[in-house]
Enzyme design. Sequence first.
Site, PDB file in Angstrom:
ATOM      1  CG  HIS A 186      11.389  39.751  48.070  1.00 39.33           C
ATOM      2  ND1 HIS A 186      12.291  39.535  49.090  1.00 39.33           N
ATOM      3  CD2 HIS A 186      11.698  38.849  47.108  1.00 39.33           C
ATOM      4  CE1 HIS A 186      13.114  38.555  48.742  1.00 39.33           C
ATOM      5  NE2 HIS A 186      12.780  38.123  47.536  1.00 39.33           N
ATOM      6  CD  GLU A 211      10.403  32.949  33.947  1.00 39.54           C
ATOM      7  OE1 GLU A 211      10.133  34.162  34.064  1.00 39.54           O
ATOM      8  OE2 GLU A 211      10.577  32.188  34.918  1.00 39.54           O
TER       9      GLU A 211
HETATM   10  P1  FAD Z   1      16.158  42.543  45.172  1.00 40.31           P
HETATM   11  O1  FAD Z   1      15.515  43.535  44.291  1.00 40.31           O
HETATM   12  O2  FAD Z   1      17.596  42.746  45.510  1.00 40.31           O
HETATM   13  O3  FAD Z   1      15.292  42.456  46.517  1.00 40.31           O
HETATM   14  C1  FAD Z   1      15.535  41.420  47.476  1.00 40.31           C
HETATM   15  C2  FAD Z   1      15.075  41.894  48.848  1.00 40.31           C
HETATM   16  O4  FAD Z   1      15.941  42.949  49.318  1.00 40.31           O
HETATM   17  C3  FAD Z   1      13.666  42.487  48.862  1.00 40.31           C
HETATM   18  O5  FAD Z   1      13.071  42.125  50.090  1.00 40.31           O
HETATM   19  C4  FAD Z   1      13.890  43.997  48.789  1.00 40.31           C
HETATM   20  O6  FAD Z   1      12.849  44.730  49.413  1.00 40.31           O
HETATM   21  C5  FAD Z   1      15.224  44.144  49.545  1.00 40.31           C
HETATM   22  N1  FAD Z   1      16.041  45.239  49.005  1.00 40.31           N
HETATM   23  C6  FAD Z   1      16.284  45.521  47.708  1.00 40.31           C
HETATM   24  N2  FAD Z   1      17.104  46.588  47.588  1.00 40.31           N
HETATM   25  C7  FAD Z   1      17.413  46.981  48.850  1.00 40.31           C
HETATM   26  C8  FAD Z   1      18.214  48.018  49.411  1.00 40.31           C
HETATM   27  N3  FAD Z   1      18.896  48.857  48.603  1.00 40.31           N
HETATM   28  N4  FAD Z   1      18.288  48.133  50.770  1.00 40.31           N
HETATM   29  C9  FAD Z   1      17.609  47.277  51.577  1.00 40.31           C
HETATM   30  N5  FAD Z   1      16.827  46.269  51.104  1.00 40.31           N
HETATM   31  C10 FAD Z   1      16.734  46.116  49.763  1.00 40.31           C
HETATM   32  N6  FAD Z   1      15.898  33.538  40.683  1.00 40.31           N
HETATM   33  C11 FAD Z   1      16.923  32.845  40.113  1.00 40.31           C
HETATM   34  O7  FAD Z   1      17.837  32.385  40.816  1.00 40.31           O
HETATM   35  N7  FAD Z   1      16.982  32.653  38.759  1.00 40.31           N
HETATM   36  C12 FAD Z   1      16.044  33.160  37.915  1.00 40.31           C
HETATM   37  O8  FAD Z   1      16.133  32.955  36.700  1.00 40.31           O
HETATM   38  C13 FAD Z   1      14.953  33.894  38.484  1.00 40.31           C
HETATM   39  N8  FAD Z   1      13.990  34.456  37.704  1.00 40.31           N
HETATM   40  C14 FAD Z   1      13.018  35.243  38.263  1.00 40.31           C
HETATM   41  C15 FAD Z   1      12.074  35.869  37.422  1.00 40.31           C
HETATM   42  C16 FAD Z   1      11.070  36.676  37.957  1.00 40.31           C
HETATM   43  C17 FAD Z   1      10.103  37.391  37.024  1.00 40.31           C
HETATM   44  C18 FAD Z   1      10.980  36.847  39.372  1.00 40.31           C
HETATM   45  C19 FAD Z   1       9.879  37.697  39.958  1.00 40.31           C
HETATM   46  C20 FAD Z   1      11.887  36.219  40.207  1.00 40.31           C
HETATM   47  C21 FAD Z   1      12.918  35.423  39.671  1.00 40.31           C
HETATM   48  N9  FAD Z   1      13.871  34.788  40.466  1.00 40.31           N
HETATM   49  C22 FAD Z   1      14.910  34.068  39.911  1.00 40.31           C
HETATM   50  C23 FAD Z   1      13.756  34.837  41.933  1.00 40.31           C
HETATM   51  C24 FAD Z   1      14.498  36.034  42.562  1.00 40.31           C
HETATM   52  O9  FAD Z   1      15.892  35.842  42.395  1.00 40.31           O
HETATM   53  C25 FAD Z   1      14.103  36.071  44.045  1.00 40.31           C
HETATM   54  O10 FAD Z   1      12.775  36.477  44.189  1.00 40.31           O
HETATM   55  C26 FAD Z   1      15.030  36.835  44.976  1.00 40.31           C
HETATM   56  O11 FAD Z   1      14.720  36.451  46.308  1.00 40.31           O
HETATM   57  C27 FAD Z   1      14.922  38.369  44.890  1.00 40.31           C
HETATM   58  O12 FAD Z   1      15.432  38.829  43.735  1.00 40.31           O
HETATM   59  P2  FAD Z   1      15.282  40.398  43.342  1.00 40.31           P
HETATM   60  O13 FAD Z   1      16.079  40.592  42.124  1.00 40.31           O
HETATM   61  O14 FAD Z   1      13.867  40.812  43.343  1.00 40.31           O
HETATM   62  O15 FAD Z   1      16.042  41.059  44.617  1.00 40.31           O
END
Ligand code: FAD
Length: 288
Positions: free
Chosen positions: A147, A16
Amino acid sequence: MKLRNIFDKKTVFSFEVFPPKKTSNINTVYRTLEELEGLTPDFISVTFSAGGSGNSALALDIASKIKEGNKVEPMIHLPCINYSKAEIENVLSELDTRGIENILALRGDINPDIPPKNDFKYASDLISFIKEHGDYDIAGACYPEAHIEATDMVEDILNLKKKVDAGADHLISQLFFDNDMFYKFREKTQLAGINVPIEAGIMPIMNKSQIERMVSMCGASLPQKFVKVMQRFEHNPEALRDAGIAYAIDQIVDLLANGVDGIHLYTMNNSYVAKKISDAVGSLINKK
Ligand code: FAD
């Protein structure tokens, strides 16, 4: 090439990188990219700003540069919380023009200074939207220690299942320093019927403040062995870097011995560290 096809053939090894600040010289990151491409990982992912002051245009340029190099596949991160559907459609058409097929679909962190646009609430909403717009390889993020906003691990894993059901082809984990956390998490995902490949996210320690910042953001726990390394070498940058490399190699060897689907190395744009680690574990990355 779509990354999902690689997981069937081998243990995946990926890097990355992040776009530099607007004031930095882009040629420095392009030189680093060339060095990283020379290590022939299966793909290099490029982080993308969730809005605000970030440099998202540069993320696309970096991903294009990787594609043009023709050695390694790029993956673009795409956080959705601060973007509208129209803005995401524009990014997708940019990706089509540039021939980029692999997307890490993310929600993005909530920034108290930026009111979220309301088109996407969760990463799973973005995944469904991307699937309606074309045939992309889609990855999602996962969290071996849950998370930071989730009430507990059960809730987080049930939400992860929704993300996979929406169409995530594979997952990349948040960084962790205690492999047992990852193994327990992997077992729970299997019980929940999540059966896509999961890459383990590994971040080598390069300096103490970097680790403290990351840990405060994501809540990763620090095993005693890790804390000792940081305390012992924190005032000797070279020793800390080398101890960080050794710790990461130790973690990766154990993960490979335990049949991990892939290793995703958070390189922090440091090709020296990535090379040391690649050289040490290259012969252990198996073809299936
Ligand atoms: P989600 O999967 O949407 O989850 C977020 C929260 O909502 C979790 O607590 C989950 O349990 C909850 N949730 C999910 N779906 C539902 C539902 N249907 N109903 C109720 N609750 C729900 N951030 C950036 O801005 N740019 C990047 O380039 C970036 N790269 C990353 C790369 C990796 C490998 C990782 C692990 C993280 C990265 N992040 C990045 C950070 C990421 O955006 C954050 O961790 C963010 O807070 C959560 O993103 P997510 O896609 O996991 O969210």
